[in-house]
Design a protein around this motif. Structure first.
Motif, PDB file in Angstrom:
ATOM      1  N   ARG A  60       0.831  -1.283   0.299  1.00 33.29           N
ATOM      2  CA  ARG A  60       0.097   0.073   0.228  1.00 33.29           C
ATOM      3  C   ARG A  60       0.742   1.340  -0.170  1.00 33.29           C
ATOM      4  O   ARG A  60       0.656   2.178  -0.543  1.00 33.29           O
ATOM      5  N   VAL A  61       2.053   1.311   1.023  1.00 31.21           N
ATOM      6  CA  VAL A  61       2.691   2.355   0.947  1.00 31.21           C
ATOM      7  C   VAL A  61       3.622   2.462  -0.316  1.00 31.21           C
ATOM      8  O   VAL A  61       3.554   3.737  -0.925  1.00 31.21           O
ATOM      9  N   HIS A  62       3.867   1.588  -1.062  1.00 36.35           N
ATOM     10  CA  HIS A  62       4.568   1.618  -2.235  1.00 36.35           C
ATOM     11  C   HIS A  62       3.900   2.202  -3.302  1.00 36.35           C
ATOM     12  O   HIS A  62       4.005   2.980  -4.263  1.00 36.35           O
ATOM     13  N   ASN A  63       2.607   1.623  -3.425  1.00 33.54           N
ATOM     14  CA  ASN A  63       1.550   1.910  -4.616  1.00 33.54           C
ATOM     15  C   ASN A  63       1.132   3.335  -4.505  1.00 33.54           C
ATOM     16  O   ASN A  63       1.032   4.154  -5.275  1.00 33.54           O
ATOM     17  N   ARG A  64       1.056   4.019  -3.087  1.00 32.38           N
ATOM     18  CA  ARG A  64       0.697   5.339  -2.712  1.00 32.38           C
ATOM     19  C   ARG A  64       1.945   6.335  -3.252  1.00 32.38           C
ATOM     20  O   ARG A  64       1.322   7.234  -3.829  1.00 32.38           O
ATOM     21  N   TYR A  65       3.071   5.985  -2.983  1.00 31.96           N
ATOM     22  CA  TYR A  65       4.081   6.736  -3.447  1.00 31.96           C
ATOM     23  C   TYR A  65       4.132   6.924  -4.886  1.00 31.96           C
ATOM     24  O   TYR A  65       4.156   8.147  -5.344  1.00 31.96           O
TER      25      TYR A  65
ATOM     26  N   LYS B 196       1.080   8.962  -6.014  1.00 34.68           N
ATOM     27  CA  LYS B 196       1.282  10.402  -5.839  1.00 34.68           C
ATOM     28  C   LYS B 196       2.423  10.939  -6.964  1.00 34.68           C
ATOM     29  O   LYS B 196       2.063  12.030  -7.382  1.00 34.68           O
ATOM     30  N   THR B 197       3.589  10.311  -7.145  1.00 37.95           N
ATOM     31  CA  THR B 197       4.429  10.886  -8.120  1.00 37.95           C
ATOM     32  C   THR B 197       3.642  11.003  -9.644  1.00 37.95           C
ATOM     33  O   THR B 197       4.029  12.069 -10.050  1.00 37.95           O
ATOM     34  N   GLY B 198       2.994  10.123  -9.939  1.00 39.70           N
ATOM     35  CA  GLY B 198       2.267  10.157 -11.248  1.00 39.70           C
ATOM     36  C   GLY B 198       1.246  11.485 -11.294  1.00 39.70           C
ATOM     37  O   GLY B 198       1.067  12.136 -12.166  1.00 39.70           O
ATOM     38  N   ARG B 199       0.636  11.725 -10.135  1.00 38.73           N
ATOM     39  CA  ARG B 199      -0.374  12.844 -10.098  1.00 38.73           C
ATOM     40  C   ARG B 199       0.371  14.165 -10.087  1.00 38.73           C
ATOM     41  O   ARG B 199      -0.036  15.016 -10.725  1.00 38.73           O
ATOM     42  N   ASN B 200       1.449  14.063  -9.285  1.00 34.21           N
ATOM     43  CA  ASN B 200       2.525  15.144  -9.253  1.00 34.21           C
ATOM     44  C   ASN B 200       2.952  15.538 -10.845  1.00 34.21           C
ATOM     45  O   ASN B 200       3.086  16.830 -11.175  1.00 34.21           O
ATOM     46  N   ALA B 201       3.309  14.466 -11.565  1.00 41.79           N
ATOM     47  CA  ALA B 201       4.035  14.847 -12.811  1.00 41.79           C
ATOM     48  C   ALA B 201       2.688  15.332 -13.734  1.00 41.79           C
ATOM     49  O   ALA B 201       2.917  16.199 -14.643  1.00 41.79           O
ATOM     50  N   VAL B 202       1.487  14.820 -13.550  1.00 45.91           N
ATOM     51  CA  VAL B 202       0.359  15.375 -14.337  1.00 45.91           C
ATOM     52  C   VAL B 202       0.026  17.004 -13.958  1.00 45.91           C
ATOM     53  O   VAL B 202      -0.289  17.510 -14.798  1.00 45.91           O
ATOM     54  N   ARG B 203       0.017  17.088 -12.598  1.00 42.40           N
ATOM     55  CA  ARG B 203      -0.204  18.305 -12.120  1.00 42.40           C
ATOM     56  C   ARG B 203       0.720  19.361 -12.950  1.00 42.40           C
ATOM     57  O   ARG B 203       0.616  20.491 -12.996  1.00 42.40           O
ATOM     58  N   LYS B 204       2.281  18.974 -12.694  1.00 48.10           N
ATOM     59  CA  LYS B 204       3.188  19.854 -13.314  1.00 48.10           C
ATOM     60  C   LYS B 204       3.107  20.177 -14.735  1.00 48.10           C
ATOM     61  O   LYS B 204       3.148  21.256 -15.337  1.00 48.10           O
TER      62      LYS B 204
END
Length: 83
Positions: free
Chosen positions: A18-23, A26-34
């Motif tokens: 779960r921790v691995h998947n959330r990381y 989140k990285t993917g969401r940040n890339a899309v946001r950027k």
């Protein structure tokens, strides 16, 4: 509380996963946001293949659904074409 050794182990594994998947999600969401925040077409065009690759990897590993990755890539491409 779990009563069996296997259930305890399964809980540990699930928590770690779960921790691995959330990381990575989140990285993917940040890339899309950027990418969405970028206003220069050249920079966004250069960034798009990297973000698309991240989304494809997330979909391949079942962190996000393949249709969600496809929808995000489509929306990002549309966003870039409007710049």
């Amino acid at each position: 509380m779990a009563n069996h050794k296997s259930a305890l182990k399964r809980n540990r594994q699930a928590q770690k996963k779960r921790v691995h998947n959330r990381y990575y999600a989140k990285t993917g969401r940040n890339a899309v946001r950027k990418l969405r925040a970028t206003v220069e077409k050249d920079a966004a065009t250069e960034m798009f293949p990297k973000v698309a690759a991240i989304l494809d990897k997330l979909a391949k590993k079942n962190i996000i659904h393949k249709n969600k990755a496809s929808n995000l890539k489509s929306k990002l491409a549309k966003h870039i074409s409007k710049l």
